[in-house]
Motif scaffolding. Structure first.
Motif, PDB file in Angstrom:
ATOM      1  N   LEU A   1     -11.790  17.676   2.106  1.00 10.95           N
ATOM      2  CA  LEU A   1     -11.171  18.303   3.253  1.00 10.95           C
ATOM      3  C   LEU A   1     -12.043  19.489   3.620  1.00 10.95           C
ATOM      4  O   LEU A   1     -12.409  20.289   2.757  1.00 10.95           O
ATOM      5  CB  LEU A   1      -9.752  18.777   2.946  1.00 10.95           C
ATOM      6  N   ILE A   2     -12.411  19.567   4.880  1.00 11.47           N
ATOM      7  CA  ILE A   2     -13.305  20.616   5.368  1.00 11.47           C
ATOM      8  C   ILE A   2     -12.592  21.348   6.496  1.00 11.47           C
ATOM      9  O   ILE A   2     -12.015  20.715   7.386  1.00 11.47           O
ATOM     10  CB  ILE A   2     -14.628  20.018   5.883  1.00 11.47           C
ATOM     11  N   CYS A   3     -12.619  22.669   6.436  1.00  8.67           N
ATOM     12  CA  CYS A   3     -12.036  23.469   7.515  1.00  8.67           C
ATOM     13  C   CYS A   3     -12.812  24.772   7.611  1.00  8.67           C
ATOM     14  O   CYS A   3     -13.662  25.072   6.774  1.00  8.67           O
ATOM     15  CB  CYS A   3     -10.555  23.722   7.281  1.00  8.67           C
ATOM     16  N   ASP A   4     -12.506  25.536   8.659  1.00  8.01           N
ATOM     17  CA  ASP A   4     -13.193  26.818   8.795  1.00  8.01           C
ATOM     18  C   ASP A   4     -12.255  27.881   9.336  1.00  8.01           C
ATOM     19  O   ASP A   4     -11.137  27.586   9.779  1.00  8.01           O
ATOM     20  CB  ASP A   4     -14.448  26.691   9.666  1.00  8.01           C
TER      21      ASP A   4
ATOM     22  N   LEU B   1     -14.933  26.742  -2.348  1.00  5.95           N
ATOM     23  CA  LEU B   1     -14.685  25.377  -2.791  1.00  5.95           C
ATOM     24  C   LEU B   1     -13.489  25.393  -3.731  1.00  5.95           C
ATOM     25  O   LEU B   1     -13.481  26.150  -4.703  1.00  5.95           O
ATOM     26  CB  LEU B   1     -15.922  24.837  -3.515  1.00  5.95           C
ATOM     27  N   VAL B   2     -12.480  24.594  -3.398  1.00  3.50           N
ATOM     28  CA  VAL B   2     -11.300  24.458  -4.251  1.00  3.50           C
ATOM     29  C   VAL B   2     -11.303  23.027  -4.772  1.00  3.50           C
ATOM     30  O   VAL B   2     -11.080  22.084  -4.010  1.00  3.50           O
ATOM     31  CB  VAL B   2      -9.991  24.753  -3.485  1.00  3.50           C
ATOM     32  N   ASP B   3     -11.605  22.868  -6.047  1.00  8.94           N
ATOM     33  CA  ASP B   3     -11.724  21.547  -6.672  1.00  8.94           C
ATOM     34  C   ASP B   3     -10.395  21.171  -7.302  1.00  8.94           C
ATOM     35  O   ASP B   3      -9.960  21.776  -8.274  1.00  8.94           O
ATOM     36  CB  ASP B   3     -12.829  21.576  -7.719  1.00  8.94           C
ATOM     37  N   LEU B   4      -9.767  20.153  -6.725  1.00 11.07           N
ATOM     38  CA  LEU B   4      -8.485  19.666  -7.225  1.00 11.07           C
ATOM     39  C   LEU B   4      -8.634  18.290  -7.868  1.00 11.07           C
ATOM     40  O   LEU B   4      -7.680  17.535  -7.957  1.00 11.07           O
ATOM     41  CB  LEU B   4      -7.468  19.604  -6.074  1.00 11.07           C
ATOM     42  N   GLY B   5      -9.831  17.959  -8.286  1.00  6.47           N
ATOM     43  CA  GLY B   5     -10.081  16.661  -8.904  1.00  6.47           C
ATOM     44  C   GLY B   5     -10.411  15.614  -7.861  1.00  6.47           C
ATOM     45  O   GLY B   5     -11.536  15.551  -7.376  1.00  6.47           O
ATOM     46  N   ASP B   6      -9.428  14.815  -7.491  1.00  6.01           N
ATOM     47  CA  ASP B   6      -9.651  13.751  -6.509  1.00  6.01           C
ATOM     48  C   ASP B   6      -9.789  14.273  -5.085  1.00  6.01           C
ATOM     49  O   ASP B   6     -10.204  13.545  -4.187  1.00  6.01           O
ATOM     50  CB  ASP B   6      -8.511  12.727  -6.560  1.00  6.01           C
ATOM     51  N   VAL B   7      -9.438  15.529  -4.881  1.00  6.89           N
ATOM     52  CA  VAL B   7      -9.564  16.163  -3.568  1.00  6.89           C
ATOM     53  C   VAL B   7     -10.356  17.458  -3.742  1.00  6.89           C
ATOM     54  O   VAL B   7     -10.035  18.271  -4.606  1.00  6.89           O
ATOM     55  CB  VAL B   7      -8.181  16.477  -2.954  1.00  6.89           C
ATOM     56  N   VAL B   8     -11.391  17.609  -2.922  1.00  6.48           N
ATOM     57  CA  VAL B   8     -12.161  18.846  -2.917  1.00  6.48           C
ATOM     58  C   VAL B   8     -12.017  19.462  -1.538  1.00  6.48           C
ATOM     59  O   VAL B   8     -12.310  18.824  -0.529  1.00  6.48           O
ATOM     60  CB  VAL B   8     -13.646  18.599  -3.254  1.00  6.48           C
ATOM     61  N   CYS B   9     -11.534  20.693  -1.509  1.00  5.96           N
ATOM     62  CA  CYS B   9     -11.318  21.405  -0.259  1.00  5.96           C
ATOM     63  C   CYS B   9     -12.449  22.416  -0.064  1.00  5.96           C
ATOM     64  O   CYS B   9     -12.707  23.237  -0.938  1.00  5.96           O
ATOM     65  CB  CYS B   9      -9.961  22.109  -0.300  1.00  5.96           C
ATOM     66  N   HIS B  10     -13.102  22.317   1.086  1.00  5.97           N
ATOM     67  CA  HIS B  10     -14.183  23.234   1.455  1.00  5.97           C
ATOM     68  C   HIS B  10     -13.671  24.120   2.582  1.00  5.97           C
ATOM     69  O   HIS B  10     -13.400  23.631   3.678  1.00  5.97           O
ATOM     70  CB  HIS B  10     -15.402  22.463   1.960  1.00  5.97           C
ATOM     71  N   VAL B  11     -13.533  25.416   2.305  1.00  2.00           N
ATOM     72  CA  VAL B  11     -13.086  26.361   3.317  1.00  2.00           C
ATOM     73  C   VAL B  11     -14.294  27.227   3.694  1.00  2.00           C
ATOM     74  O   VAL B  11     -14.785  27.996   2.878  1.00  2.00           O
ATOM     75  CB  VAL B  11     -11.929  27.256   2.816  1.00  2.00           C
ATOM     76  N   PHE B  12     -14.751  27.056   4.912  1.00  3.07           N
ATOM     77  CA  PHE B  12     -15.955  27.735   5.377  1.00  3.07           C
ATOM     78  C   PHE B  12     -15.643  28.878   6.324  1.00  3.07           C
ATOM     79  O   PHE B  12     -14.672  28.817   7.083  1.00  3.07           O
ATOM     80  CB  PHE B  12     -16.822  26.756   6.188  1.00  3.07           C
ATOM     81  N   HIS B  13     -16.507  29.877   6.304  1.00  2.00           N
ATOM     82  CA  HIS B  13     -16.609  30.787   7.432  1.00  2.00           C
ATOM     83  C   HIS B  13     -17.271  29.949   8.529  1.00  2.00           C
ATOM     84  O   HIS B  13     -18.144  29.124   8.246  1.00  2.00           O
ATOM     85  CB  HIS B  13     -17.476  31.995   7.065  1.00  2.00           C
ATOM     86  N   ARG B  14     -16.850  30.122   9.757  1.00  2.00           N
ATOM     87  CA  ARG B  14     -17.327  29.271  10.855  1.00  2.00           C
ATOM     88  C   ARG B  14     -18.855  29.160  10.886  1.00  2.00           C
ATOM     89  O   ARG B  14     -19.409  28.076  11.058  1.00  2.00           O
ATOM     90  CB  ARG B  14     -16.818  29.810  12.191  1.00  2.00           C
ATOM     91  N   ASP B  15     -19.575  30.277  10.709  1.00  2.00           N
ATOM     92  CA  ASP B  15     -21.040  30.256  10.770  1.00  2.00           C
ATOM     93  C   ASP B  15     -21.635  29.386   9.668  1.00  2.00           C
ATOM     94  O   ASP B  15     -22.611  28.665   9.892  1.00  2.00           O
ATOM     95  CB  ASP B  15     -21.597  31.675  10.652  1.00  2.00           C
TER      96      ASP B  15
ATOM     97  N   ARG C   1     -20.162  26.860   8.152  1.00  2.00           N
ATOM     98  CA  ARG C   1     -19.844  25.447   8.391  1.00  2.00           C
ATOM     99  C   ARG C   1     -20.862  24.831   9.329  1.00  2.00           C
ATOM    100  O   ARG C   1     -21.323  23.703   9.104  1.00  2.00           O
ATOM    101  CB  ARG C   1     -18.443  25.297   8.964  1.00  2.00           C
ATOM    102  N   ILE C   2     -21.209  25.547  10.363  1.00  2.00           N
ATOM    103  CA  ILE C   2     -22.210  25.037  11.309  1.00  2.00           C
ATOM    104  C   ILE C   2     -23.544  24.848  10.598  1.00  2.00           C
ATOM    105  O   ILE C   2     -24.216  23.836  10.775  1.00  2.00           O
ATOM    106  CB  ILE C   2     -22.337  25.999  12.508  1.00  2.00           C
ATOM    107  N   TYR C   3     -23.919  25.790   9.756  1.00  2.00           N
ATOM    108  CA  TYR C   3     -25.198  25.727   9.054  1.00  2.00           C
ATOM    109  C   TYR C   3     -25.255  24.547   8.080  1.00  2.00           C
ATOM    110  O   TYR C   3     -26.219  23.785   8.077  1.00  2.00           O
ATOM    111  CB  TYR C   3     -25.452  27.044   8.307  1.00  2.00           C
ATOM    112  N   TYR C   4     -24.234  24.386   7.248  1.00  2.00           N
ATOM    113  CA  TYR C   4     -24.260  23.340   6.214  1.00  2.00           C
ATOM    114  C   TYR C   4     -23.884  21.962   6.741  1.00  2.00           C
ATOM    115  O   TYR C   4     -24.321  20.955   6.195  1.00  2.00           O
ATOM    116  CB  TYR C   4     -23.364  23.720   5.030  1.00  2.00           C
ATOM    117  N   ASN C   5     -23.043  21.882   7.761  1.00  2.00           N
ATOM    118  CA  ASN C   5     -22.702  20.636   8.447  1.00  2.00           C
ATOM    119  C   ASN C   5     -22.441  19.475   7.481  1.00  2.00           C
ATOM    120  O   ASN C   5     -23.128  18.448   7.514  1.00  2.00           O
ATOM    121  CB  ASN C   5     -23.809  20.284   9.445  1.00  2.00           C
ATOM    122  N   LEU C   6     -21.448  19.636   6.618  1.00  2.00           N
ATOM    123  CA  LEU C   6     -21.125  18.607   5.623  1.00  2.00           C
ATOM    124  C   LEU C   6     -20.740  17.272   6.257  1.00  2.00           C
ATOM    125  O   LEU C   6     -20.994  16.218   5.675  1.00  2.00           O
ATOM    126  CB  LEU C   6     -19.994  19.074   4.710  1.00  2.00           C
ATOM    127  N   GLU C   7     -20.126  17.312   7.429  1.00  2.00           N
ATOM    128  CA  GLU C   7     -19.740  16.066   8.080  1.00  2.00           C
ATOM    129  C   GLU C   7     -20.968  15.201   8.370  1.00  2.00           C
ATOM    130  O   GLU C   7     -20.931  13.992   8.225  1.00  2.00           O
ATOM    131  CB  GLU C   7     -18.975  16.319   9.386  1.00  2.00           C
TER     132      GLU C   7
END
Length: 114
Positions: free
Chosen positions: A38-41, A79-93, A95-101
């Motif tokens: 899950l990715i959000c910013d 990064l919040v690692d919950l095992g089967d779900v990894v949540c990535h909470v980015f600062h907007r800048d 997220r644009i730089y790393y572009n995980l999608e």
């Protein structure tokens, strides 16, 4: 709780703290790391921390083990690692730089249900 229920719970927790651009990637066929990313910013560091804290608290309330929480102090990419779900909470800048999608472009993107 299965991984799909968990990712839906995490999405709601992120939305409750006003996360933006929530995306869920189905990683089952492309990676052994997790079933879902899950990715959000957010627009500032305080909000990034609030979102990550909410994800951690909601998971713990459901007796889901938080395996790792990384980057919380800097609050640029948490990064919040919950095992089967990894949540990535980015600062907007960041997220644009790393572009995980794009990096994980082979992973199907799921509809976010809140």
């Amino acid at each position: 709780m299965d991984s799909k229920q968990l990712v839906d719970l995490v999405a709601k927790a992120c939305d409750d703290k006003r996360a933006e651009n929530i995306a869920i990637l189905d990683m089952k066929e492309v990676s052994l790391m997790a079933d879902y990313f899950l990715i959000c910013d957010a627009s500032n560091e305080r909000q990034v921390q609030a979102i990550a804290r909410e994800v951690k608290e909601v998971a713990e309330e459901q007796e889901v083990n938080v395996k790792r929480l990384e980057g919380f102090e800097q609050a640029r990419w948490v990064l919040v690692d919950l095992g089967d779900v990894v949540c990535h909470v980015f600062h907007r800048d960041e997220r644009i730089y790393y572009n995980l999608e794009k990096l994980w472009g082979d992973a199907p993107q799921l509809e976010v249900r809140l």
